[in-house]
Design an enzyme around this catalytic site. Structure first.
Site, PDB file in Angstrom:
ATOM      1  N   LYS A 190       6.399  13.324 -11.442  1.00 58.01           N
ATOM      2  CA  LYS A 190       5.800  12.679 -12.611  1.00 58.01           C
ATOM      3  C   LYS A 190       5.377  13.733 -13.651  1.00 58.01           C
ATOM      4  O   LYS A 190       5.531  14.925 -13.424  1.00 58.01           O
ATOM      5  CB  LYS A 190       4.636  11.783 -12.173  1.00 58.01           C
ATOM      6  CG  LYS A 190       5.099  10.603 -11.281  1.00 58.01           C
ATOM      7  CD  LYS A 190       5.888   9.568 -12.035  1.00 58.01           C
ATOM      8  CE  LYS A 190       6.690   8.572 -11.223  1.00 58.01           C
ATOM      9  NZ  LYS A 190       6.100   7.871 -10.123  1.00 58.01           N
TER      10      LYS A 190
HETATM   11  C1  LIG Z   1       6.154   6.645  -9.196  1.00 61.29           C
HETATM   12  C2  LIG Z   1       5.884   5.224  -9.540  1.00 61.29           C
HETATM   13  C3  LIG Z   1       4.921   4.454  -8.870  1.00 61.29           C
HETATM   14  C4  LIG Z   1       4.237   4.931  -7.635  1.00 61.29           C
HETATM   15  O1  LIG Z   1       3.573   6.109  -7.790  1.00 61.29           O
HETATM   16  P1  LIG Z   1       3.020   6.850  -6.475  1.00 61.29           P
HETATM   17  O2  LIG Z   1       1.995   7.794  -7.018  1.00 61.29           O
HETATM   18  O3  LIG Z   1       4.199   7.562  -5.869  1.00 61.29           O
HETATM   19  O4  LIG Z   1       2.455   5.821  -5.586  1.00 61.29           O
HETATM   20  C5  LIG Z   1       4.639   3.196  -9.324  1.00 61.29           C
HETATM   21  N1  LIG Z   1       5.283   2.666 -10.374  1.00 61.29           N
HETATM   22  C6  LIG Z   1       6.248   3.355 -11.028  1.00 61.29           C
HETATM   23  C7  LIG Z   1       6.921   2.715 -12.204  1.00 61.29           C
HETATM   24  C8  LIG Z   1       6.592   4.642 -10.620  1.00 61.29           C
HETATM   25  O5  LIG Z   1       7.561   5.312 -11.246  1.00 61.29           O
END
Ligand SMILES: *Cc1c(COP(=O)(O)O)cnc(C)c1O
Length: 388
Positions: A190
């Site tokens: 991210k």
């Molecule tokens: C990465 C992601 C999540 C989940 O994030 P985590 O921190 O891995 O639980 C939820 N929604 C979207 C759209 C994502 O890309």
């Protein structure tokens, strides 16, 4: 077509600096390895970053956890329905099922690839309690329209902002909008990362308090309060069967420094997006939608779509890029195609024509701060050579 001698260019890589490493080492030496002073400071810094001191930030060990806590806190339970986009990661929807409620998936706006407000309104039933917009790729969903629908129908809005740090919408940072809660992700790929981690942000003090209690077993006080040197206390109360969703100080140590770099990271990703857009202008592709004037795109993803007259298909393009040593991905295989969601709700592609059309033609190109200009040029050359 192999790129002789050149190392594979991964689809995504985090940028971890010496500051992060030193801060983690400091945590390891201090003895506070789980939730403690750095997790709390990360929450405070996050509120300062968003620039609205009426917000509460609740650090959690994933965005999935944060979405679960937010929906629990707004009272979602068995018999309820929650509307979200089919064009997302399964985490957005699965948390609704954790609570025994049902998911109503809707189609996207083909221009923005974000949830279509008209489709949200059309999907509302007497059981609908909440809507989860996703700021897809880092471009804000149409929050004015969604907020208006939510107000008229009495729905809670929980924003999945996993892609949206920092995203500006209508002049305001995502996280400061008018929803019940907003949840960010710090997963490895991210826009900032703590390895695993997330942040729930809300203006509602009661919602924040509920999430704080439920993130650590439903305990009325967290470990940091219980073990502070200036206030010895062994007593706590369990007020609900909570979860184990707290963020460790080791993770928060990363987050403290990643957050300071978030704006610079965004600027670098935006520059890569600009370079891609310029280079792909003459190709049979649809480049990603742009934010409105004065808004900001977080550019978590750069999603390219092949035009109908492209000489090769999406799968073949990904294979050629892979052969050229370039990693790509697809965001997302829509939920309506995934066996669990498809079978549980009897979903067909015809119910989601825009998501289906986009999915069949889309790929995500590498866009991250550790890419050099040479890496960007290499992707441009490989895409251009494949599509001419
Ligand atoms: C990465 C992601 C999540 C989940 O994030 P985590 O921190 O891995 O639980 C939820 N929604 C979207 C759209 C994502 O890309």
């Amino acid at each position: 077509m192999s790129d002789a001698g050149r190392p594979f260019l991964p689809f995504a890589l985090p940028e971890i600096g010496e500051e992060e490493i030193a801060e983690v080492v400091d945590s390891l030496k201090s003895g506070w390895v789980t939730t403690g002073p750095k997790a709390r400071r990360f929450e405070q810094d996050f509120v300062a970053f968003l620039g609205d001191l009426s917000l509460h930030a609740v650090a959690v060990n994933s965005a999935t956890a944060g979405l679960h806590l937010a929906l629990e806190a707004v009272g979602i339970g068995a018999g309820d329905e929650v509307i979200t986009t089919t064009h997302t990661f399964t985490a957005t929807a699965e948390v609704v099922r954790y609570l025994g409620a049902d998911v109503t998936l809707v189609d996207i706006d083909p221009a923005t690839l974000n949830i279509d407000p008209a489709a949200v309104e059309a999907a509302i039933t007497p059981r609908t309690k909440a809507v989860i917009p996703v700021h897809y790729a880092g471009l804000a969903a149409d929050m004015a329209a969604i907020g208006d629908i939510a107000r008229r129908h009495g729905l809670a809005v929980v924003e999945d902002a996993a892609h949206a740090l920092p995203t500006i919408h209508g002049g305001r940072l995502v996280g400061t909008l008018d929803s019940a809660a907003t949840v960010f992700s710090f997963y490895a790929n991210k826009t900032i990362t703590t390895g695993e981690g997330g942040m729930l942000v809300t203006r509602d003090a009661a919602l924040a308090r509920r999430a704080q209690v439920m993130r650590l077993h439903g305990m009325s006080r967290d470990a940091f309060d219980r073990f502070r040197a200036d206030r010895p206390s062994w007593y706590y109360e369990i007020v609900a069967p909570g979860f184990k969703y707290n963020l460790t100080d080791i993770a928060a140590a990363l987050g403290l420094h990643q957050l300071k770099k978030a704006r610079a990271f965004q600027a670098r990703r935006a520059a890569i997006a600009d370079a891609y857009d310029a280079a792909f202008a003459g190709l049979p592709v649809i480049t990603p939608p742009r934010p409105a004037e004065a808004d900001l795109h977080a550019w978590h993803l750069y999603v390219l779509r092949l035009a109908d007259d492209a000489p090769i298909g999406r799968d073949a393009l990904i294979e050629r890029l892979f052969a050229a040593g370039i990693g790509c991905s697809v965001h997302y295989i829509p939920l309506h195609l995934q066996p669990y969601w498809r079978d549980r709700y009897a979903l067909t592609p015809a119910m989601f024509p825009h998501s289906q059309h986009a999915y069949e033609r889309m790929l995500s190109l590498p866009i991250y701060t550790r890419m050099t200009d040479g890496d960007v040029a290499r992707v441009v050359d490989a895409v251009s050579a494949s599509l001419r």
